[in-house]
Design a protein around this motif. Structure first.
Motif, short mmCIF file in Angstrom:
data_model
loop_
_atom_site.label_atom_id
_atom_site.label_comp_id
_atom_site.label_asym_id
_atom_site.label_seq_id
_atom_site.Cartn_x
_atom_site.Cartn_y
_atom_site.Cartn_z
N ILE A 54 0.85 -1.19 0.00
CA ILE A 54 0.00 0.00 0.00
C ILE A 54 0.89 1.25 0.00
N LEU A 55 0.84 1.99 -1.12
CA LEU A 55 1.70 3.15 -1.27
C LEU A 55 1.01 4.45 -0.86
N ALA A 56 -0.33 4.47 -0.91
CA ALA A 56 -1.04 5.71 -0.58
C ALA A 56 -2.43 5.36 -0.06
N THR A 57 -3.02 6.29 0.68
CA THR A 57 -4.36 6.11 1.23
C THR A 57 -5.17 7.39 1.04
N ALA A 58 -6.47 7.23 1.08
CA ALA A 58 -7.39 8.36 1.05
C ALA A 58 -8.67 7.93 1.76
N VAL A 59 -9.49 8.90 2.08
CA VAL A 59 -10.79 8.64 2.70
C VAL A 59 -11.85 9.36 1.87
N MET A 60 -12.99 8.69 1.63
CA MET A 60 -14.04 9.30 0.82
C MET A 60 -15.41 8.90 1.35
N THR A 61 -16.41 9.68 0.98
CA THR A 61 -17.81 9.29 1.16
C THR A 61 -18.30 8.79 -0.19
N ASP A 62 -18.66 7.54 -0.26
CA ASP A 62 -19.01 6.90 -1.52
C ASP A 62 -20.37 7.41 -2.01
N PRO A 63 -20.43 8.03 -3.19
CA PRO A 63 -21.72 8.52 -3.69
C PRO A 63 -22.70 7.41 -4.03
N ASP B 67 -23.45 4.74 -2.04
CA ASP B 67 -24.21 4.29 -0.87
C ASP B 67 -24.15 5.25 0.32
N GLY B 68 -23.40 6.38 0.16
CA GLY B 68 -23.28 7.36 1.22
C GLY B 68 -22.44 6.93 2.40
N ARG B 69 -21.70 5.82 2.26
CA ARG B 69 -20.90 5.30 3.37
C ARG B 69 -19.43 5.72 3.21
N GLU B 70 -18.76 5.83 4.36
CA GLU B 70 -17.35 6.22 4.34
C GLU B 70 -16.50 5.03 3.95
N LYS B 71 -15.54 5.28 3.04
CA LYS B 71 -14.65 4.23 2.55
C LYS B 71 -13.18 4.66 2.74
N LEU B 72 -12.39 3.73 3.23
CA LEU B 72 -10.94 3.89 3.25
C LEU B 72 -10.41 3.37 1.92
N VAL B 73 -9.64 4.19 1.21
CA VAL B 73 -9.13 3.83 -0.10
C VAL B 73 -7.64 3.53 0.00
N ILE C 10 -5.00 7.78 10.20
CA ILE C 10 -5.74 8.53 9.19
C ILE C 10 -7.09 8.91 9.80
N PRO C 11 -7.38 10.19 9.96
CA PRO C 11 -8.65 10.59 10.58
C PRO C 11 -9.84 10.26 9.68
N LEU C 12 -10.88 9.70 10.25
CA LEU C 12 -12.12 9.42 9.55
C LEU C 12 -13.16 10.48 9.90
N ALA C 13 -14.22 10.55 9.13
CA ALA C 13 -15.20 11.64 9.28
C ALA C 13 -15.94 11.57 10.60
N ASP C 14 -16.11 10.36 11.14
CA ASP C 14 -16.89 10.21 12.37
C ASP C 14 -16.04 10.26 13.63
N ASP D 116 -11.32 3.63 17.55
CA ASP D 116 -12.25 4.66 17.98
C ASP D 116 -11.54 5.95 18.38
N SER D 117 -10.31 5.81 18.91
CA SER D 117 -9.55 6.99 19.31
C SER D 117 -8.07 6.65 19.27
N LEU D 118 -7.24 7.68 19.41
CA LEU D 118 -5.79 7.46 19.44
C LEU D 118 -5.31 7.00 20.80
N ASP D 119 -6.22 6.96 21.77
CA ASP D 119 -5.85 6.49 23.10
C ASP D 119 -5.87 4.97 23.21
N GLU D 120 -6.57 4.30 22.32
CA GLU D 120 -6.66 2.85 22.38
C GLU D 120 -5.57 2.20 21.55
N VAL D 121 -5.22 0.97 21.92
CA VAL D 121 -4.26 0.18 21.14
C VAL D 121 -5.06 -0.62 20.12
#
Length: 599
Positions: free
Chosen positions: A20-29, A31-37, A255-259, A274-279
């Motif tokens: 995996i060389l690169a990542t992105a985050v999108m809202t898929d048109p 189904d309206g769901r968040e996707k990690l690319v 990578i921060p997600l929308a939620d 869920d957070s950066l505090d958890e392992v």
């Protein structure tokens, strides 16, 4: 059975991995769901995008229209995914997310790589290149690609990369590697300007500052004027830190997600937290890994075939008896690929790029790379030496010897030795020439042999008088030969029957150990990419798409076999077969055919 099947047979495509060389985050048109690319590089194949639902973890794989993968990936307004490819064509691809269709590919002339990309304040996508060291602009609305110019007047600078479009009106980026630079492209005037300190990269851009970094040094600049900011003591604490702590205590980019949650990728695995505090818990990327180019091959004592992928830092095992295959997770914390693979007393010793890594793995014990237990990383040669260009061999002293190329932007080489008993690593810089990499290594029962040439990471090949060296463990260099002009050696070198066979220029040169000189020459068409023993009295030389069998005593070619392609990895197995790879395909020359050649 055909004549070709008598000579060799395809036995599988066992090397499978993600890179995996690169990542992105999108809202898929759709189904309206968040996707990690994830942008996956498939060495020797066609790369793909992996779209992962961050809640259900369901995955969709979409093959690129061309090229092996991409460092450049941008989500443009949740309407398009823009992809800049490598390593062959520098395509600019655009995927319409509503229709899941690709636009006609655009290509940057005379380029091989698009590096990372960013959206500028004007809404366009900007990308750096290799080897042209240029900046390109892609207009997603018009689907047009424009070269904005070469970013450096230094012809030895090949890279423009680490693109940042967060500063209003500017595109910030770095380049090199002969002469590192830090530049800004002004969108309105279309001009380049230097700013900051060369060798630094952009760390973060806010309304308050531009932060650049080199190691543990930080500098701050005004985001509109690009002038240095005074009185920035303590500003380091303002920087955003997006890292998750893994179970072993090491950090991984988050990578921060929308939620409000976070995602991350480590080698063959990913996490959602869920957070950066958890392992977070690492899980495998939830889709099938593609077959990828085989970079290195070796046999274990039982006849099993082991190899390394062409890019992605994994290894594999193939069982010729059952046809089963196993693929590893990352073998070390650095990215890149494994070059050297050697078995000693049931343990597999590895040397790897890009961290100058020495690694030992025991197949009889559970895999636990995350905690550096198995495989275990030993002393690394970074930052001075990073690429084990010469591969690895067992020396006459029982040590594992490797030939190295220097860090990016430097012409230099080294030898290293792993002691399989103590696991200590020794190294010797500049074994012959101060400014040449070690290109190939071989050994017999008395000496270690090596070649040097003018290659380097991040710099163009430099035409030099190359060298052949004879190294006696415990003493050092005991003999040196300078090749003629144009006789460029590579990794194709083999020692057997008191001779050393070295590809140099358009021939295989034969060094007589007793007389300490080259005495014979075997002309070869199309060069020679790899050589290995195919038994005690047979040498296999892979030259273009042909396999030459050579009598090592007389240095005469006794048989030629046509192959399905070029070979850069081969090994003689403990079951007396010859295994070789063409891209992702693993082939075997059976022992019966090898015996007929010898007889």
């Amino acid at each position: 059975m055909s004549r070709e099947q008598d000579q060799f047979e395809l036995i599988g495509r066992p090397c499978r991995n993600f890179n995996i060389l690169a990542t992105a985050v999108m809202t898929d048109p759709l189904d309206g769901r968040e996707k990690l690319v994830l942008s996956n590089f498939a060495a020797g194949q066609t790369g793909n995008l992996i779209l992962i639902d961050t809640r259900s973890m369901e995955a969709e794989s979409i093959e690129l229209p061309g090229d092996e993968g991409a460092w450049g990936l941008v989500n443009w307004r949740n309407e398009k995914l823009v992809v800049g490819t490598c390593p062959n064509y520098a395509y600019m691809h655009a995927l319409d997310l509503k229709t899941r269709t690709w636009a006609e590919p655009l290509q940057a002339a005379d380029e091989k790589y698009f590096w990372d990309m960013a959206i500028g304040s004007d809404g366009n996508v900007y990308a750096g290149t290799w080897p042209g060291c240029s900046l390109y602009r892609y207009d997603p609305a018009l689907h047009t690609l424009e070269k904005l110019g070469r970013a450096s007047d230094n012809g030895k600078n090949l890279y423009s990369r680490y693109i940042n479009g967060s500063a209003p009106g500017y595109i910030l980026f770095t380049g090199g590697y002969d002469e590192p630079f830090l530049k800004a492209f002004h969108l309105e005037s279309g001009t380049f300007r230097d700013f900051g300190t060369p060798g630094f990269t952009v760390r973060e851009v806010t309304d308050e500052y531009i932060c650049t970094v080199q190691g543990d040094r930080f500098e701050f600049y005004h985001p509109q004027t690009l002038e240095p900011l005074p009185d920035t003591a303590g500003w380091k604490e303002k920087l955003t830190v997006l890292e998750a702590a893994l179970p072993n205590g090491k950090s991984c980019r988050a990578i921060p997600l929308a939620d409000g949650r976070y995602a991350g990728v480590r080698g063959q695995d990913l996490f959602i937290a869920d957070s950066l505090d958890e392992v977070p818990e690492l899980v495998r990327i939830p889709t099938e890994a593609p077959a990828t180019r085989i970079h290195t091959l070796v046999s274990d004592e039982a006849g099993g075939i082991w190899g390394a992928c062409g890019f992605g830092q994994t290894i594999f095992h193939y069982d010729p008896l059952t046809g089963s295959a196993w693929n590893s997770s990352s073998v070390c914390d650095s990215g890149g690929e494994v070059y050297g693979m050697v078995f000693v007393d049931g343990k597999l010793y590895l040397t790897a790029y890009v961290g100058g890594d020495h690694i030992v793995y025991d197949p009889a014990k559970p895999w636990d790379q995350l905690n550096n237990r198995n495989p275990q990383s030993l002393r690394a040669l970074r930052p001075d030496y990073i690429r084990p260009e010469g591969r690895s061999v067992i020396g006459p002293d029982g040590g594992i010897w490797t030939g190295w190329s220097a860090k990016y932007g430097t012409y230099a080489g080294a030898l290293s030795r792993i002691d399989p008993v103590t696991l200590e690593v020794d190294s010797w810089s500049h074994p012959i020439a101060n400014d040449q990499q070690v290109a190939g290594v071989a050994a017999d029962d008395r000496y270690v042999y090596f070649t040097t040439n003018g290659g380097a990471s991040g710099l163009p090949y430099r035409d030099v008088i190359c060298h052949f060296g004879v190294w006696e463990p415990g003493k050092g260099l005991v003999h040196e030969t300078r090749f003629a002009a144009g006789e460029r050696p590579g990794s194709a070198i083999a020692a057997m029957c008191a001779k050393v066979f070295v590809k140099a220029g358009s021939a295989i040169l034969v060094f007589d150990r007793a007389r300490f000189r080259f005495e014979q020459s075997i002309p070869v068409e199309g060069g020679c990419s790899w050589m290995t023993a195919a038994g005690p009295d047979l040498l296999a030389a892979f030259c273009g798409s042909r396999l030459l069998f050579i009598d090592p005593h007389s240095a005469v070619v006794i048989r030629t076999v046509e192959l399905p392609g070029s070979v850069r990895a081969a090994t003689y197995t403990a079951t007396c077969d010859l295994a070789f790879a063409v891209e992702e395909a693993l082939y075997r020359v059976p022992s019966g055919f090898l015996q007929s050649v010898r007889s």
